[in-house]
Design a protein around this motif. Sequence first.
Motif, PDB file in Angstrom:
ATOM      1  N   ASP A  46       0.829  -1.172   0.069  1.00 35.58           N
ATOM      2  CA  ASP A  46      -0.049   0.012   0.197  1.00 35.58           C
ATOM      3  C   ASP A  46       0.534   1.202  -0.043  1.00 35.58           C
ATOM      4  OD1 ASP A  46      -2.052  -1.727  -0.111  1.00 35.58           O
ATOM      5  OD2 ASP A  46      -2.802  -1.087   1.929  1.00 35.58           O
ATOM      6  N   ALA A  47       2.013   1.145   0.815  1.00 35.96           N
ATOM      7  CA  ALA A  47       2.817   2.596   0.832  1.00 35.96           C
ATOM      8  C   ALA A  47       3.507   2.470  -0.570  1.00 35.96           C
ATOM      9  CB  ALA A  47       3.908   2.239   1.956  1.00 35.96           C
ATOM     10  N   SER A  48       3.853   1.673  -1.426  1.00 32.62           N
ATOM     11  CA  SER A  48       4.485   1.641  -2.585  1.00 32.62           C
ATOM     12  C   SER A  48       3.600   2.490  -3.648  1.00 32.62           C
ATOM     13  CB  SER A  48       4.960   0.446  -3.172  1.00 32.62           C
ATOM     14  OG  SER A  48       3.702  -0.473  -3.608  1.00 32.62           O
ATOM     15  N   ILE A  49       2.099   2.295  -3.553  1.00 26.14           N
ATOM     16  CA  ILE A  49       1.381   2.832  -4.764  1.00 26.14           C
ATOM     17  C   ILE A  49       1.479   4.216  -4.732  1.00 26.14           C
ATOM     18  CG2 ILE A  49      -0.946   3.109  -5.159  1.00 26.14           C
ATOM     19  CD1 ILE A  49      -1.446   0.387  -4.311  1.00 26.14           C
ATOM     20  N   PRO A  50       1.363   5.136  -3.634  1.00 25.62           N
ATOM     21  CA  PRO A  50       1.657   6.595  -4.030  1.00 25.62           C
ATOM     22  C   PRO A  50       3.052   6.871  -4.550  1.00 25.62           C
ATOM     23  CG  PRO A  50       0.770   6.257  -1.796  1.00 25.62           C
ATOM     24  CD  PRO A  50       1.110   4.930  -2.490  1.00 25.62           C
ATOM     25  N   LYS A  51       3.960   6.125  -4.359  1.00 21.65           N
ATOM     26  CA  LYS A  51       5.507   6.081  -4.684  1.00 21.65           C
ATOM     27  C   LYS A  51       5.566   6.031  -6.259  1.00 21.65           C
ATOM     28  CE  LYS A  51       7.558   5.779  -0.257  1.00 21.65           C
ATOM     29  NZ  LYS A  51       8.178   4.680   0.671  1.00 21.65           N
ATOM     30  N   LEU A  63       0.443  12.906 -16.966  1.00 22.52           N
ATOM     31  CA  LEU A  63      -0.171  12.591 -15.598  1.00 22.52           C
ATOM     32  C   LEU A  63      -0.342  13.719 -14.755  1.00 22.52           C
ATOM     33  CD1 LEU A  63       1.279   9.024 -15.258  1.00 22.52           C
ATOM     34  CD2 LEU A  63      -0.837   9.535 -15.805  1.00 22.52           C
ATOM     35  N   ALA A  64       0.124  14.764 -15.151  1.00 20.65           N
ATOM     36  CA  ALA A  64       0.351  15.963 -14.210  1.00 20.65           C
ATOM     37  C   ALA A  64      -1.145  16.281 -13.754  1.00 20.65           C
ATOM     38  CB  ALA A  64       0.976  17.333 -14.867  1.00 20.65           C
ATOM     39  N   GLY A  65      -1.261  16.526 -12.457  1.00 24.27           N
ATOM     40  CA  GLY A  65      -2.525  17.008 -12.007  1.00 24.27           C
ATOM     41  C   GLY A  65      -3.463  15.866 -11.512  1.00 24.27           C
ATOM     42  N   LYS A  66      -3.179  14.625 -12.256  1.00 25.35           N
ATOM     43  CA  LYS A  66      -3.931  13.387 -12.137  1.00 25.35           C
ATOM     44  C   LYS A  66      -3.471  12.405 -10.918  1.00 25.35           C
ATOM     45  CE  LYS A  66      -5.634  14.024 -16.562  1.00 25.35           C
ATOM     46  NZ  LYS A  66      -5.230  13.682 -18.053  1.00 25.35           N
ATOM     47  N   GLN A  67      -2.344  12.730 -10.309  1.00 25.62           N
ATOM     48  CA  GLN A  67      -1.881  11.817  -9.363  1.00 25.62           C
ATOM     49  C   GLN A  67      -2.664  11.472  -8.226  1.00 25.62           C
ATOM     50  OE1 GLN A  67       0.129  14.879  -9.924  1.00 25.62           O
ATOM     51  NE2 GLN A  67       2.279  14.218  -9.475  1.00 25.62           N
ATOM     52  N   GLU A  68      -3.619  12.424  -7.649  1.00 28.70           N
ATOM     53  CA  GLU A  68      -4.342  11.810  -6.735  1.00 28.70           C
ATOM     54  C   GLU A  68      -5.504  10.873  -7.144  1.00 28.70           C
ATOM     55  OE1 GLU A  68      -7.817  14.171  -3.842  1.00 28.70           O
ATOM     56  OE2 GLU A  68      -5.823  15.227  -4.324  1.00 28.70           O
ATOM     57  N   ALA A  69      -6.192  11.019  -8.300  1.00 27.20           N
ATOM     58  CA  ALA A  69      -7.071  10.352  -8.845  1.00 27.20           C
ATOM     59  C   ALA A  69      -6.557   8.969  -9.107  1.00 27.20           C
ATOM     60  CB  ALA A  69      -7.647  10.919 -10.071  1.00 27.20           C
ATOM     61  N   LEU A  70      -5.400   8.972  -9.815  1.00 22.77           N
ATOM     62  CA  LEU A  70      -4.630   7.638  -9.845  1.00 22.77           C
ATOM     63  C   LEU A  70      -4.222   6.922  -8.933  1.00 22.77           C
ATOM     64  CD1 LEU A  70      -3.900   6.014 -12.447  1.00 22.77           C
ATOM     65  CD2 LEU A  70      -1.501   7.373 -12.456  1.00 22.77           C
ATOM     66  N   THR A  71      -3.664   7.711  -7.700  1.00 20.56           N
ATOM     67  CA  THR A  71      -3.414   6.741  -6.587  1.00 20.56           C
ATOM     68  C   THR A  71      -4.629   6.227  -6.155  1.00 20.56           C
ATOM     69  OG1 THR A  71      -1.702   8.464  -6.208  1.00 20.56           O
ATOM     70  CG2 THR A  71      -2.562   7.083  -4.368  1.00 20.56           C
ATOM     71  N   ALA A  72      -5.862   7.005  -6.123  1.00 23.91           N
ATOM     72  CA  ALA A  72      -7.109   6.423  -5.456  1.00 23.91           C
ATOM     73  C   ALA A  72      -7.564   5.110  -6.412  1.00 23.91           C
ATOM     74  CB  ALA A  72      -8.273   7.278  -5.526  1.00 23.91           C
ATOM     75  N   PHE A  73      -7.440   5.098  -7.781  1.00 24.12           N
ATOM     76  CA  PHE A  73      -7.530   4.022  -8.613  1.00 24.12           C
ATOM     77  C   PHE A  73      -6.715   2.953  -8.359  1.00 24.12           C
ATOM     78  CE2 PHE A  73      -6.638   1.708 -12.371  1.00 24.12           C
ATOM     79  CZ  PHE A  73      -7.749   1.327 -12.995  1.00 24.12           C
ATOM     80  N   MET A  74      -5.535   3.191  -8.152  1.00 22.93           N
ATOM     81  CA  MET A  74      -4.691   2.118  -7.785  1.00 22.93           C
ATOM     82  C   MET A  74      -4.597   1.412  -6.413  1.00 22.93           C
ATOM     83  SD  MET A  74      -2.768   1.712 -10.556  1.00 22.93           S
ATOM     84  CE  MET A  74      -1.400   0.727 -10.059  1.00 22.93           C
ATOM     85  N   MET A  75      -4.989   2.370  -5.702  1.00 25.45           N
ATOM     86  CA  MET A  75      -5.470   1.566  -4.275  1.00 25.45           C
ATOM     87  C   MET A  75      -6.603   0.946  -4.275  1.00 25.45           C
ATOM     88  SD  MET A  75      -3.076   2.725  -2.182  1.00 25.45           S
ATOM     89  CE  MET A  75      -3.661   2.442  -0.443  1.00 25.45           C
ATOM     90  N   LYS A  76      -7.489   1.332  -4.818  1.00 25.82           N
ATOM     91  CA  LYS A  76      -9.010   0.531  -5.196  1.00 25.82           C
ATOM     92  C   LYS A  76      -8.487  -0.917  -5.843  1.00 25.82           C
ATOM     93  CE  LYS A  76     -13.568   0.735  -7.179  1.00 25.82           C
ATOM     94  NZ  LYS A  76     -14.364   1.643  -7.978  1.00 25.82           N
ATOM     95  N   HIS A  77      -7.578  -0.794  -6.832  1.00 31.88           N
ATOM     96  CA  HIS A  77      -7.492  -2.208  -7.493  1.00 31.88           C
ATOM     97  C   HIS A  77      -6.218  -2.850  -7.384  1.00 31.88           C
ATOM     98  CE1 HIS A  77     -11.209  -1.326  -9.835  1.00 31.88           C
ATOM     99  NE2 HIS A  77     -10.928  -0.068  -9.970  1.00 31.88           N
TER     100      HIS A  77
END
Length: 146
Positions: A46-51, A63-77
């Motif tokens: 889980d800690a590796s996903i945002p990194k 991906l600029a400006g989309k990191q939060e949404a992408l992180t949420a997506f990756m955390m979900k899946h």
Amino acid sequence: MKKFVFLFVFGLTVSISYAQEQPEKTPHYKAAEDLMLAMNMPQNLDASIPKMVEMQAQSNPMLAGKQEALTAFMMKHSSWNALGKEYIKIYMEEFTETDLKELAAFYRTDLGKKLATKQNALSMKGSQMGQNAVAANMSELMQIMQ
């Protein structure tokens, strides 16, 4: 005697069927799960996903400006909650129950704990090294792609 053999075979069949339907109930599954916990796999994954998202954003301007949404997506899946049981099954396929128990014992030693805390950083550094190597040789890659 025939009745005993029948009951034995029937009981064995039911036990095998139950274990296949509920692998989390088997000792092999428990050993793999124990290893994941000894390795701090849930927290590390889980800690590796945002990194990883941050590394991707640095190398991909789209991906600029989309990191939060992408992180949420990756955390979900891709988080432990999403894939933990699959990780456990992968380890079960590659290691015997005894292997898993021995690995868990190692990860409970001081050196094993140190490795568990450093594995994410080592993986990230390896990924970054690979990305840098590709970026440094992008012109060669572009020639190959044409």
